[in-house]
Design an enzyme around this catalytic site. Structure first.
Site, PDB file in Angstrom:
ATOM      1  N   ASN A 186       0.758  -1.284  -0.121  1.00  0.00           N
ATOM      2  CA  ASN A 186      -0.132   0.009  -0.052  1.00  0.00           C
ATOM      3  C   ASN A 186       0.897   1.399   0.141  1.00  0.00           C
ATOM      4  O   ASN A 186       1.239   1.787   1.078  1.00  0.00           O
ATOM      5  CB  ASN A 186      -0.979  -0.110   1.234  1.00  0.00           C
ATOM      6  CG  ASN A 186      -1.798   1.089   1.217  1.00  0.00           C
ATOM      7  OD1 ASN A 186      -1.993   1.981   0.278  1.00  0.00           O
ATOM      8  ND2 ASN A 186      -2.654   1.200   2.358  1.00  0.00           N
ATOM      9  N   GLU A 212      -8.287  -4.874   5.176  1.00  0.00           N
ATOM     10  CA  GLU A 212      -8.244  -4.682   3.957  1.00  0.00           C
ATOM     11  C   GLU A 212      -6.900  -5.595   3.183  1.00  0.00           C
ATOM     12  O   GLU A 212      -6.988  -5.803   2.136  1.00  0.00           O
ATOM     13  CB  GLU A 212      -7.943  -3.232   3.706  1.00  0.00           C
ATOM     14  CG  GLU A 212      -9.181  -2.588   3.826  1.00  0.00           C
ATOM     15  CD  GLU A 212      -8.871  -1.111   4.154  1.00  0.00           C
ATOM     16  OE1 GLU A 212      -8.767  -0.753   5.200  1.00  0.00           O
ATOM     17  OE2 GLU A 212      -9.654  -0.199   3.322  1.00  0.00           O
ATOM     18  N   HIS A 218     -13.063   3.327   0.004  1.00  0.00           N
ATOM     19  CA  HIS A 218     -13.160   2.100   1.087  1.00  0.00           C
ATOM     20  C   HIS A 218     -13.752   0.983   0.306  1.00  0.00           C
ATOM     21  O   HIS A 218     -14.196   0.080   1.286  1.00  0.00           O
ATOM     22  CB  HIS A 218     -13.803   2.400   2.427  1.00  0.00           C
ATOM     23  CG  HIS A 218     -13.325   3.697   3.046  1.00  0.00           C
ATOM     24  ND1 HIS A 218     -14.336   4.585   3.655  1.00  0.00           N
ATOM     25  CD2 HIS A 218     -12.090   3.924   3.454  1.00  0.00           C
ATOM     26  CE1 HIS A 218     -13.295   5.322   4.282  1.00  0.00           C
ATOM     27  NE2 HIS A 218     -12.078   5.129   4.338  1.00  0.00           N
ATOM     28  N   ARG A 254     -12.694  15.528   7.392  1.00  0.00           N
ATOM     29  CA  ARG A 254     -13.493  16.011   6.281  1.00  0.00           C
ATOM     30  C   ARG A 254     -15.072  16.293   6.484  1.00  0.00           C
ATOM     31  O   ARG A 254     -15.603  15.807   7.533  1.00  0.00           O
ATOM     32  CB  ARG A 254     -13.389  14.554   5.213  1.00  0.00           C
ATOM     33  CG  ARG A 254     -12.079  14.390   4.618  1.00  0.00           C
ATOM     34  CD  ARG A 254     -12.271  13.562   3.469  1.00  0.00           C
ATOM     35  NE  ARG A 254     -11.067  12.966   3.014  1.00  0.00           N
ATOM     36  CZ  ARG A 254     -10.978  11.591   3.132  1.00  0.00           C
ATOM     37  NH1 ARG A 254     -11.908  10.816   3.365  1.00  0.00           N
ATOM     38  NH2 ARG A 254      -9.885  11.385   2.719  1.00  0.00           N
ATOM     39  N   ARG A 286      -2.592  -2.298  -3.395  1.00  0.00           N
ATOM     40  CA  ARG A 286      -3.818  -1.261  -3.052  1.00  0.00           C
ATOM     41  C   ARG A 286      -3.866  -0.154  -4.133  1.00  0.00           C
ATOM     42  O   ARG A 286      -2.569   0.602  -3.997  1.00  0.00           O
ATOM     43  CB  ARG A 286      -3.822  -0.882  -1.748  1.00  0.00           C
ATOM     44  CG  ARG A 286      -5.184  -0.049  -1.376  1.00  0.00           C
ATOM     45  CD  ARG A 286      -5.319   0.457  -0.080  1.00  0.00           C
ATOM     46  NE  ARG A 286      -6.413   1.126   0.241  1.00  0.00           N
ATOM     47  CZ  ARG A 286      -6.964   1.444   1.294  1.00  0.00           C
ATOM     48  NH1 ARG A 286      -6.251   1.367   2.281  1.00  0.00           N
ATOM     49  NH2 ARG A 286      -8.211   1.731   1.162  1.00  0.00           N
TER      50      ARG A 286
END
Ligand code: ADP
Length: 397
Positions: free
Chosen positions: A7, A385, A180, A241, A91
């Site tokens: 990743n 993940e 996601h 956010r 990823r």
């Protein structure tokens, strides 16, 4: 069979080496400050001491070589050589309009990742650099790209199209993509198994509540709705956010402050959300602590967060014509009893009931929270993940 999961960020590289025979993690680690002074590798082999290497990493190519050295180090390693690695799963943030699932990386896939630099300016360039570094360091091995946008590609046009002229969708790919995706895909499929739902018709709402937060609705593991949009800014309130705002807010603030649009988007991405609302922190541990100390602003922030979340759950429950399960995952979802309790109390009118003792003691583990007579099953299912990427990679070996 051992799979290396990568990743890559612009100045970082996270990795895990997973033994697919029992899906155990052999080692994981992180290279940080790549291309910046003070770079370091932190390597964590399972069952052995942490190993730290402070050395210059001018680029991701050097970082990948250091990771391979650490993995095969006689003292700190977990394999004899890179030859033991069967494949590499990467990823990748954005696959644009054309890539709908994980795939073996060839020139075409790399071209698509490059074409999507505009859509994922912070991640896609770094993802591609990581892929090319692995290709150079381990020639001949299969590299697989697992896209964060793949899950959202399951949506129908009525869910993914913005109500703007066709040209912007057709020429620029302006649509809702959802992010996601690897987590939503993994957790919704785990939920079908764990909660004994119909593998093809089971209707699941997944609340991925981490620093970034998003929610999805799926049927049989296929996405029908997800809250993030063209970028990860849309949807739920997150750590820093804002989530949904009237787009005219951007114009209004930009004009008032004499800023550029980029400045205002920076505000909405990095200085808003729970950090701005609570005035305490973007981290829920700090916010919960402030609430326990009677901080009214933190309490209001939490209520606003939960309000947005239940609004989405209500909408998705309707889109699904009645969900079979609601699942909490990621940092806050797995470790935040307060958010889970507030959400489930709100849903009592729908017949949702959870066992509060179970909720209070559920930290980072798979557990059913709902009682036998709850109208909708509620569970915590930890996301993974890296394992999802490794499983997808295995399919191609
Ligand atoms: P990321 O989006 O960076 O992958 P994570 O899924 O790791 O985020 O979630 C990180 C967030 O999880 C932290 O910011 C914090 O708000 C929350 N969190 C972690 N542990 C706890 C806890 N014990 N109680 C409440 N919130 C927690």
């Amino acid at each position: 069979m051992k799979i290396l999961v990568m990743n890559c960020g612009s100045s970082s590289l996270k990795y895990q080496l997973i033994d697919m025979n029992d899906e155990s993690v052999l080692a994981k680690g992180l290279c940080e400050r790549i291309g910046i002074e003070g770079s370091r590798l932190i390597h964590r082999p399972t069952g052995k001491d942490r190993y730290i290497v402070d050395t210059d990493m001018p680029d991701h190519g050097v970082a990948v070589l250091l990771v391979l050295e650490a993995l095969s180090d006689p003292e700190h390693g977990v394999i004899r050589s890179a030859a033991e690695i069967s494949g590499i799963g990467h990823r990748v943030l954005h696959g644009g309009k054309t890539i709908t699932q994980s795939c073996v990386i060839d020139q075409h896939v790399k071209d698509v990742i490059r074409e999507c630099f505009d859509l994922g300016p912070l991640h896609n360039p770094a993802n591609l650099i990581g892929i090319e570094a692995c290709e150079a360091a381990m020639p001949g091995k299969i590299n697989v790209a697992v896209f964060d946008t793949s899950f959202g590609m399951g949506m129908e046009p009525k869910a993914y199209r913005y109500a703007i002229p066709d040209r912007y969708y057709e020429e620029y790919g302006v649509r809702r993509y959802g992010f996601h995706g690897t987590s939503h895909d993994f957790v919704s499929h785990e939920a079908l198994k764990y909660l004994d739902l119909d593998p093809e018709k089971g209707k699941v709402i997944v609340c991925h509540l981490g620093n970034g937060a998003s929610i999805s609705a799926s049927v049989g593991g296929v996405c029908v709705e997800t809250s993030m949009g063209l970028t990860p800014l849309e949807g739920l309130i997150m750590g820093t956010r804002s989530g949904d705002v009237d787009p005219a807010v951007v114009q209004y603030i930009t004009n008032k402050e004499g800023w550029t649009v980029d400045d205002t988007l920076n505000l909405l991405n990095k200085k808003s959300g729970m950090q701005a609302l609570s005035g305490v922190s973007s981290d829920f541990r700090d916010i919960e602590a402030a609430i326990y100390q009677g901080d009214e602003k933190a309490k209001m922030a939490m209520e606003t967060y939960v309000h947005r979340l239940v609004k989405y759950i209500g909408a998705y429950n309707t889109v699904l014509k009645g969900a079979d399960a609601i699942v909490f995952t990621a940092g806050v979802g797995e470790n935040g009893p307060m958010v889970r309790r507030m959400v489930c109390e709100y849903l009592e009118f729908l017949g949702v009931k959870i066992d509060e003792d179970t909720n209070r003691s559920a930290f980072g583990k798979q557990v059913v929270l709902s009682t036998e007579d709850s109208s909708i099953k509620v569970a915590v299912i930890p996301t993974n993940e890296e394992l999802a990427i490794a499983r997808d990679t295995l399919k191609f070996l």
